[in-house]
Motif scaffolding. Structure first.
Motif, PDB file in Angstrom:
ATOM      1  N   UNK A 164       0.727  -1.214  -0.007  1.00 38.82           N
ATOM      2  CA  UNK A 164      -0.022   0.033   0.041  1.00 38.82           C
ATOM      3  C   UNK A 164       0.906   1.287   0.116  1.00 38.82           C
ATOM      4  N   UNK A 165       0.359   2.091  -0.722  1.00 38.47           N
ATOM      5  CA  UNK A 165       1.164   3.798  -0.703  1.00 38.47           C
ATOM      6  C   UNK A 165       0.080   4.680  -0.187  1.00 38.47           C
ATOM      7  N   UNK A 166       0.667   5.637   0.142  1.00 39.32           N
ATOM      8  CA  UNK A 166      -0.383   6.891   0.514  1.00 39.32           C
ATOM      9  C   UNK A 166      -0.989   7.544  -0.585  1.00 39.32           C
ATOM     10  N   UNK A 167      -2.113   7.945  -0.693  1.00 39.12           N
ATOM     11  CA  UNK A 167      -2.857   8.672  -1.890  1.00 39.12           C
ATOM     12  C   UNK A 167      -2.224   9.808  -2.267  1.00 39.12           C
ATOM     13  N   UNK A 168      -1.603  10.404  -1.286  1.00 39.32           N
ATOM     14  CA  UNK A 168      -1.010  11.754  -1.556  1.00 39.32           C
ATOM     15  C   UNK A 168      -0.039  11.669  -2.269  1.00 39.32           C
ATOM     16  N   UNK A 169       0.740  10.549  -2.152  1.00 39.10           N
ATOM     17  CA  UNK A 169       2.317  10.220  -3.108  1.00 39.10           C
ATOM     18  C   UNK A 169       1.658   9.830  -4.544  1.00 39.10           C
ATOM     19  N   UNK A 170       0.557   9.377  -4.657  1.00 38.88           N
ATOM     20  CA  UNK A 170      -0.008   9.090  -5.970  1.00 38.88           C
ATOM     21  C   UNK A 170      -0.347  10.299  -6.636  1.00 38.88           C
ATOM     22  N   UNK A 171      -0.947  11.091  -5.924  1.00 33.91           N
ATOM     23  CA  UNK A 171      -1.800  12.333  -6.644  1.00 33.91           C
ATOM     24  C   UNK A 171      -0.467  13.267  -6.887  1.00 33.91           C
ATOM     25  N   UNK A 172       0.540  13.427  -6.154  1.00 34.88           N
ATOM     26  CA  UNK A 172       1.619  14.245  -6.204  1.00 34.88           C
ATOM     27  C   UNK A 172       2.219  13.657  -7.627  1.00 34.88           C
ATOM     28  N   UNK A 173       2.567  12.301  -7.668  1.00 30.55           N
ATOM     29  CA  UNK A 173       3.482  11.882  -8.996  1.00 30.55           C
ATOM     30  C   UNK A 173       2.609  12.071 -10.233  1.00 30.55           C
ATOM     31  N   UNK A 174       1.231  11.816  -9.960  1.00 35.77           N
ATOM     32  CA  UNK A 174       0.526  11.903 -11.166  1.00 35.77           C
ATOM     33  C   UNK A 174       0.436  13.599 -11.699  1.00 35.77           C
ATOM     34  N   UNK A 175       0.372  14.254 -10.829  1.00 38.81           N
ATOM     35  CA  UNK A 175       0.298  15.892 -10.940  1.00 38.81           C
ATOM     36  C   UNK A 175       1.788  16.369 -11.692  1.00 38.81           C
ATOM     37  N   UNK A 176       2.835  15.585 -11.204  1.00 43.23           N
ATOM     38  CA  UNK A 176       4.182  15.972 -11.844  1.00 43.23           C
ATOM     39  C   UNK A 176       4.148  15.696 -13.265  1.00 43.23           C
ATOM     40  N   UNK A 177       3.806  14.311 -13.469  1.00 41.20           N
ATOM     41  CA  UNK A 177       3.534  13.757 -14.718  1.00 41.20           C
ATOM     42  C   UNK A 177       2.747  14.842 -15.742  1.00 41.20           C
TER      43      UNK A 177
ATOM     44  N   UNK B 106       2.293  17.855 -15.506  1.00 43.73           N
ATOM     45  CA  UNK B 106       2.685  19.053 -15.800  1.00 43.73           C
ATOM     46  C   UNK B 106       4.324  19.304 -15.984  1.00 43.73           C
ATOM     47  N   UNK B 107       4.974  17.814 -16.588  1.00 41.57           N
ATOM     48  CA  UNK B 107       6.093  17.554 -17.006  1.00 41.57           C
ATOM     49  C   UNK B 107       7.035  18.270 -16.126  1.00 41.57           C
ATOM     50  N   UNK B 108       7.053  17.869 -14.885  1.00 43.20           N
ATOM     51  CA  UNK B 108       7.880  18.420 -13.851  1.00 43.20           C
ATOM     52  C   UNK B 108       7.941  17.493 -12.895  1.00 43.20           C
ATOM     53  N   UNK B 109       8.959  17.885 -11.718  1.00 47.98           N
ATOM     54  CA  UNK B 109       9.094  17.042 -10.577  1.00 47.98           C
ATOM     55  C   UNK B 109       8.113  17.291  -9.525  1.00 47.98           C
ATOM     56  N   UNK B 110       8.184  16.248  -8.503  1.00 52.98           N
ATOM     57  CA  UNK B 110       6.921  16.512  -7.283  1.00 52.98           C
ATOM     58  C   UNK B 110       7.624  17.488  -6.694  1.00 52.98           C
ATOM     59  N   UNK B 111       8.893  17.788  -6.328  1.00 52.25           N
ATOM     60  CA  UNK B 111       9.418  19.015  -5.596  1.00 52.25           C
ATOM     61  C   UNK B 111       9.150  20.323  -6.271  1.00 52.25           C
ATOM     62  N   UNK B 112       8.860  20.317  -7.578  1.00 56.74           N
ATOM     63  CA  UNK B 112       8.715  21.793  -8.170  1.00 56.74           C
ATOM     64  C   UNK B 112       7.004  22.024  -8.600  1.00 56.74           C
ATOM     65  N   UNK B 113       6.355  21.111  -8.109  1.00 55.81           N
ATOM     66  CA  UNK B 113       4.927  21.129  -8.313  1.00 55.81           C
ATOM     67  C   UNK B 113       4.349  22.556  -7.254  1.00 55.81           C
TER      68      UNK B 113
ATOM     69  N   UNK C 236       0.176   2.066 -22.152  1.00 59.24           N
ATOM     70  CA  UNK C 236       1.399   2.256 -22.889  1.00 59.24           C
ATOM     71  C   UNK C 236       2.304   2.089 -21.782  1.00 59.24           C
ATOM     72  N   UNK C 237       2.976   0.852 -21.511  1.00 62.46           N
ATOM     73  CA  UNK C 237       3.756   0.730 -20.289  1.00 62.46           C
ATOM     74  C   UNK C 237       5.127   1.335 -20.416  1.00 62.46           C
ATOM     75  N   UNK C 238       5.686   1.997 -21.426  1.00 61.90           N
ATOM     76  CA  UNK C 238       6.812   2.710 -21.416  1.00 61.90           C
ATOM     77  C   UNK C 238       6.573   4.040 -21.423  1.00 61.90           C
ATOM     78  N   UNK C 239       6.678   4.957 -20.438  1.00 60.88           N
ATOM     79  CA  UNK C 239       6.426   6.212 -20.217  1.00 60.88           C
ATOM     80  C   UNK C 239       7.249   7.235 -21.069  1.00 60.88           C
ATOM     81  N   UNK C 240       8.356   6.581 -21.480  1.00 57.80           N
ATOM     82  CA  UNK C 240       9.216   7.616 -22.160  1.00 57.80           C
ATOM     83  C   UNK C 240       8.975   7.593 -23.685  1.00 57.80           C
ATOM     84  N   UNK C 241       8.005   6.456 -23.948  1.00 59.24           N
ATOM     85  CA  UNK C 241       7.898   6.188 -25.456  1.00 59.24           C
ATOM     86  C   UNK C 241       6.123   6.507 -25.792  1.00 59.24           C
ATOM     87  N   UNK C 242       5.992   7.732 -26.264  1.00 66.08           N
ATOM     88  CA  UNK C 242       4.458   7.931 -26.409  1.00 66.08           C
ATOM     89  C   UNK C 242       4.306   8.360 -27.775  1.00 66.08           C
ATOM     90  N   UNK C 243       5.285   7.913 -28.741  1.00 67.46           N
ATOM     91  CA  UNK C 243       5.253   8.057 -30.123  1.00 67.46           C
ATOM     92  C   UNK C 243       4.331   7.096 -30.669  1.00 67.46           C
TER      93      UNK C 243
END
Length: 195
Positions: free
Chosen positions: A56-69, A71-78, A127-134
């Protein structure tokens, strides 16, 4: 960002396994149901995040990472606004939908999310490879783009040479020039299919 795992002991022993709340693991989905469930990008990102977790993980951690993805940034810069715009819809809707389908276990009152075994069946639709969205065409071999660009440049050079009646192209008629261009692109396309 690495998921911060929550141990069952940290959940104060209140981990509930009420199977009546979740579909059985033998549940099967039609493709339409899977695609309907995965039509929202945030739900796909949640599953992408949870794919690397076993606990199990914290919902907050999931939300922060989704937000970072998003906005194409890091969690720290959100910013707090960016976090909030993702957190609220996940909290109110998206995680509950994944929970009702039996793909994750979402303890809303505790803010804990856990991947369930049924999620493995959904992975192949993501799409399991996050770097490959082409697209598939771009994935196959980027060098082919260079070949087509080169062929286009050559065709334009021959065309301009024929219009200006340069010596190396003056022997080509309109039909001959068209045939040359068509032949060049046919050879490239057939070569690409064979390789």
């Amino acid at each position: 960002m690495k998921a911060e795992h929550i141990r069952y002991e940290e959940q104060d022993g209140q981990h509930e396994d009420d199977e009546s709340d979740h579909p059985s693991e033998a549940t099967t989905f039609s493709k339409d149901e899977i695609f309907h469930l995965l039509q929202n990008e945030r739900r796909r990102m949640v599953l992408r995040y949870l794919r690397g977790t076993d606990e199990p993980v914290r919902m907050r951690d999931v939300a922060e990472q989704v937000a970072a993805w998003e906005h194409d940034t890091t969690v720290e810069e959100l910013t707090s606004t960016q976090r909030q715009r993702v957190y609220i819809p996940l909290y109110q809707s998206h995680l509950s939908k994944l929970d009702e389908a039996g793909i994750i276990e979402y303890q809303k009152n505790r803010g804990i999310v856990e991947r369930r075994p049924l999620a493995s069946r959904i992975d192949r639709y993501l799409n399991l490879d996050p770097e490959d969205e082409s697209t598939d065409e771009q994935q196959s071999d980027p060098a082919w783009n260079d070949y087509y660009i080169g062929a286009t440049v050559v065709c334009y050079a021959v065309l301009i040479g024929a219009v200006m009646e340069l010596p190396f192209t003056s022997f080509l008629s309109g039909i001959g020039l068209s045939a040359l261009i068509l032949f060049l692109f046919t050879v490239l396309t057939v070569s690409r299919i064979i390789n």
